[in-house]
Design an enzyme around this catalytic site. Structure first.
Site, PDB file in Angstrom:
ATOM      1  CB  SER A 117      11.735  68.150  20.577  1.00 46.66           C
ATOM      2  OG  SER A 117      10.404  67.868  21.092  1.00 46.66           O
TER       3      SER A 117
ATOM      4  CE1 TYR B  82      12.729  70.100  25.723  1.00 51.56           C
ATOM      5  CE2 TYR B  82      10.822  69.735  24.372  1.00 51.56           C
ATOM      6  CZ  TYR B  82      12.158  69.301  24.749  1.00 51.56           C
ATOM      7  OH  TYR B  82      12.571  68.174  24.046  1.00 51.56           O
TER       8      TYR B  82
END
Length: 253
Positions: A135, A148
């Site tokens: 990401s 995350y």
């Protein structure tokens, strides 16, 4: 038998990878798909021209990959593509998330990815490809997305090192680092908090993200970043002190 293995295949970019690999690589005899929701995988099997073998598994569980490990040992296929697209995140301050929520993110985003990669590697021939979904959150810490973002930094670091290790076999490992993507990801993420407005404004199309990721992987790139905004963010995260960027991100929510 040449196959692809795709985790997180029941939705989002994992599902899109199955669709695009099936359409673009005629040499695949099967695509082995791994996800928690079996009914979604059954629906997917009717949407692609390549036979799909289903492994319904909850990757938060310790023995989730046992069935696919046994199938690999038994059939010894030639895995030409490995796609680790399984992953999720919860929005919220660390102290507001439950211990289970935080640890499940680590388990799926990191442990399961490493376990699947090392499970599949012995069955990959030279000139194969690995897509690891990280990401843009991997580029720097993310307030209210701390666990995350940290897991995705792990994925990026691990995958780039793996790319160097496998260069002699011409196995390309590409870390896919998109920004926010219009998938079900945020349906889960927003159970614990709201996505910042500036992230909503740069939502990407999953089909385009996956198309670029596959193309970049075929070209031998170690990192795939979709869109000019996320490319600029990657540069910004390299050149500006993170302390300044963290204050700005905290202010923007």
């Amino acid at each position: 038998m040449k196959i692809a293995v795709v985790t997180g295949a029941s939705s989002g970019m994992g599902k899109e990878c199955v669709i695009q690999l099936a359409d673009r690589f005629a040499g695949l005899a099967e695509i082995w798909v791994v996800a928690r929701r079996k009914e979604r995988l059954l629906e997917l099997s009717d949407q692609v021209p390549v036979p799909v073998r289903i492994f319904a598994a909850d990757l938060t569980k310790p023995d989730a990959l046992y069935p696919i490990k046994e199938a690999l040992k038994r059939e010894k296929p030639d895995v030409k593509w490995l796609v680790n697209a399984a992953g999720f995140g919860y929005i919220g301050n660390v102290e507001t998330l439950s211990m289970a929520q935080s640890l499940d993110m680590v388990t799926v985003n990191c442990r399961a990815l490493v376990e699947m990669t090392q499970t599949v590697l012995p069955y990959m021939s030279d000139n194969s490809r690995i897509l690891q979904f990280a990401s843009s959150a991997a580029f720097m810490p993310q307030p209210r997305f701390a666990v995350y973002a940290a897991t995705k930094s792990f994925v990026l670091s691990y995958s780039r090192a793996l790319q160097a290790e496998l260069s002699g076999r011409n196995i390309v490992v590409t870390s896919v680092c998109p920004g926010p993507v219009k998938t079900e990801f945020f349906d889960l993420a927003e159970q614990t908090g709201n996505i910042a407005l500036y992230k909503r404004l740069v939502m990407a199309n999953p089909r385009k993200v996956v198309s670029l990721a596959i193309r970049d992987c075929m070209m031998g790139k170690s990192v795939s970043v979709y869109g000019i905004v996320m490319k600029a963010f990657r540069v910004l995260a390299k050149v500006m002190p993170h302390s300044i960027l963290l204050k700005a991100m905290t202010y923007l929510g």
